[in-house]
Design a protein around this motif. Structure first.
Motif, PDB file in Angstrom:
ATOM      1  N   LYS A 101       1.105   9.277 -11.387  1.00 38.72           N
ATOM      2  CA  LYS A 101       0.081  10.143 -10.797  1.00 38.72           C
ATOM      3  C   LYS A 101      -0.862   9.336  -9.914  1.00 38.72           C
ATOM      4  O   LYS A 101      -1.180   8.182 -10.195  1.00 38.72           O
ATOM      5  N   LYS A 102      -1.299   9.964  -8.855  1.00 35.45           N
ATOM      6  CA  LYS A 102      -2.205   9.333  -7.893  1.00 35.45           C
ATOM      7  C   LYS A 102      -3.482   8.867  -8.593  1.00 35.45           C
ATOM      8  O   LYS A 102      -4.082   9.611  -9.367  1.00 35.45           O
ATOM      9  N   ILE A 103      -3.878   7.636  -8.325  1.00 35.82           N
ATOM     10  CA  ILE A 103      -5.087   7.055  -8.905  1.00 35.82           C
ATOM     11  C   ILE A 103      -6.141   6.970  -7.804  1.00 35.82           C
ATOM     12  O   ILE A 103      -5.968   6.249  -6.821  1.00 35.82           O
ATOM     13  N   TYR A 104      -7.228   7.702  -7.981  1.00 38.98           N
ATOM     14  CA  TYR A 104      -8.288   7.731  -6.976  1.00 38.98           C
ATOM     15  C   TYR A 104      -9.277   6.584  -7.147  1.00 38.98           C
ATOM     16  O   TYR A 104      -9.783   6.038  -6.165  1.00 38.98           O
ATOM     17  N   GLN A 105      -9.576   6.256  -8.395  1.00 37.05           N
ATOM     18  CA  GLN A 105     -10.556   5.203  -8.654  1.00 37.05           C
ATOM     19  C   GLN A 105     -10.186   4.509  -9.959  1.00 37.05           C
ATOM     20  O   GLN A 105      -9.679   5.134 -10.887  1.00 37.05           O
TER      21      GLN A 105
ATOM     22  N   VAL B 172      -4.311  -2.075  -9.411  1.00 41.43           N
ATOM     23  CA  VAL B 172      -4.437  -1.398  -8.124  1.00 41.43           C
ATOM     24  C   VAL B 172      -4.081   0.067  -8.330  1.00 41.43           C
ATOM     25  O   VAL B 172      -2.999   0.391  -8.832  1.00 41.43           O
ATOM     26  N   GLY B 173      -4.989   0.951  -7.951  1.00 43.83           N
ATOM     27  CA  GLY B 173      -4.734   2.384  -7.984  1.00 43.83           C
ATOM     28  C   GLY B 173      -4.194   2.822  -6.636  1.00 43.83           C
ATOM     29  O   GLY B 173      -4.794   2.520  -5.607  1.00 43.83           O
ATOM     30  N   THR B 174      -3.056   3.516  -6.639  1.00 37.02           N
ATOM     31  CA  THR B 174      -2.412   3.935  -5.391  1.00 37.02           C
ATOM     32  C   THR B 174      -2.049   5.411  -5.458  1.00 37.02           C
ATOM     33  O   THR B 174      -2.212   6.060  -6.489  1.00 37.02           O
TER      34      THR B 174
END
Length: 105
Positions: free
Chosen positions: A71-75, A27-29
């Protein structure tokens, strides 16, 4: 069958997700990349938890752990034949290649 509900922080902040195999998904969050292992915990402890930095927690018999930095994961996508997770991460939207074995650490 519902595995988790949206009161879990990882699910609330989810931007993308992809299955890895029948027992795991990533899961990217906004808080980074997390691996949800649905079969790791053999008991049926149905208690809730709060997501904290560098966690391994149980929820409905599953474990959730952070993979890499925060770090934020967009996709996020999974290439099964290459055994690689591809993530679009950070403010600069950098492409990261993460070997599947990183989920086992």
């Amino acid at each position: 069958k519902e595995v988790m509900d949206n009161t879990v922080t990882v699910i609330k902040n989810a931007l993308s997700a992809t299955p890895i195999d029948k027992d795991r998904l990533v899961v990217g969050t906004e808080d980074g990349l997390f691996c949800v292992d649905l079969e790791r915990d053999g008991n049926n402890d149905h208690g809730k938890f709060q997501v904290t930095k560098h966690l391994i927690k149980r929820f409905f018999g599953a474990e959730i752990c952070r993979v890499g930095d925060g770090k934020k994961i967009y996709q996020v996508e999974y290439l099964q034949e290459e055994q690689l997770i591809i993530a679009l991460a950070g403010k600069q939207r950098q492409m990261r290649l993460i070997p599947i074995r990183a989920l086992d650490q």
